[in-house]
Design an enzyme around this catalytic site. Structure first.
Site: not given
Length: 233
Positions: A2, A15, A50, A180
């Site tokens: 992460d 990103r 995602n 997660s």
């Protein structure tokens, strides 16, 4: 793994540049694990959640996934790394699915380390698909589905990691303190380690800190400290 996006944002970069830097970190951590004799490394490359990210970011991630797989496969093979994918592949393009199968077949006889890549994976999905397959097997063989009560072994045989040992150490970078939806069944007795270090900055030294923290813990698996001490002489 992460923190790619935050790493890029802090440097006023897109990103996607963080994800590209993250791939380099994966390469260095694989090498570090090989040097330290770690036999199985599982990386959470792309979760089933995602897909909710912006479409252009998901598209870039898919292309990065494909190009990295093609580029790294040969080097991993020469290092004796077996590549293994877990997750629902049906959502990926046929081209990417073909590359995944090719990488698995090409490296299937390697024994130095197994690199498990979780792609379009979710822990809840894993448990659900295992239960569904187990129930189907029971129907086809005339067994009672409820025989699993009190004994998880039949269900474990249908999990995505059915032929692998349970993880010893879970590492999450980026400062978040949650699983997660990652390997929910398999992490029942795994030691958890969380670090604020963003994934692109996570290196061999940071890995050693995590391993050292793990080695200081006493793993009791339901027993008392005295029992563990007696067992160790």
């Amino acid at each position: 793994m992460d923190g790619n996006g935050r790493w890029a944002r802090a440097r006023l970069l897109p990103r996607t540049e963080g994800h590209r830097r993250g791939v380099k970190t994966v390469r260095s951590i694989i090498a570090a694990c090989l040097d330290r004799g770690i036999r199985i490394l599982t990386v959470f490359a792309f979760s089933s959640e995602n897909w909710r990210r912006p479409r252009d970011e998901v598209s870039t991630l898919m292309e990065l996934f494909l190009s990295s797989l093609r580029r790294e496969r040969e080097q991993l093979h020469h290092k004796g790394v077996r590549i293994r994918f877990i997750g629902d592949r049906n959502a990926f393009s046929e081209r990417l699915q073909a590359e995944m199968v090719s990488a698995e077949q090409y490296t299937q006889d390697n024994r130095e380390m197994t690199l498990v890549i979780a792609a379009n994976y979710g822990g809840r999905w894993d448990i659900e698909q295992a239960a569904r397959r187990y129930a189907a097997a029971c129907v086809s063989t005339g067994r009672a589905v409820d025989e699993i009560a009190g004994d998880p072994a039949p269900l474990e045989a249908y999990m995505a990691t059915y032929d692998l040992c349970e993880p010893d150490l879970f590492i999450r970078t980026g400062g978040e303190r949650r699983l997660s939806n990652f390997l929910l069944w398999q992490l029942a007795y795994t030691e958890l380690y969380f670090t604020d270090t963003l994934w692109p900055d996570f290196d061999a030294a940071a890995l050693d800190v995590a391993i050292d923290d793990f080695l200081k813990r006493q793993r009791r698996f339901g027993q008392t400290s005295e029992q563990i001490g007696d067992a160790n002489g």
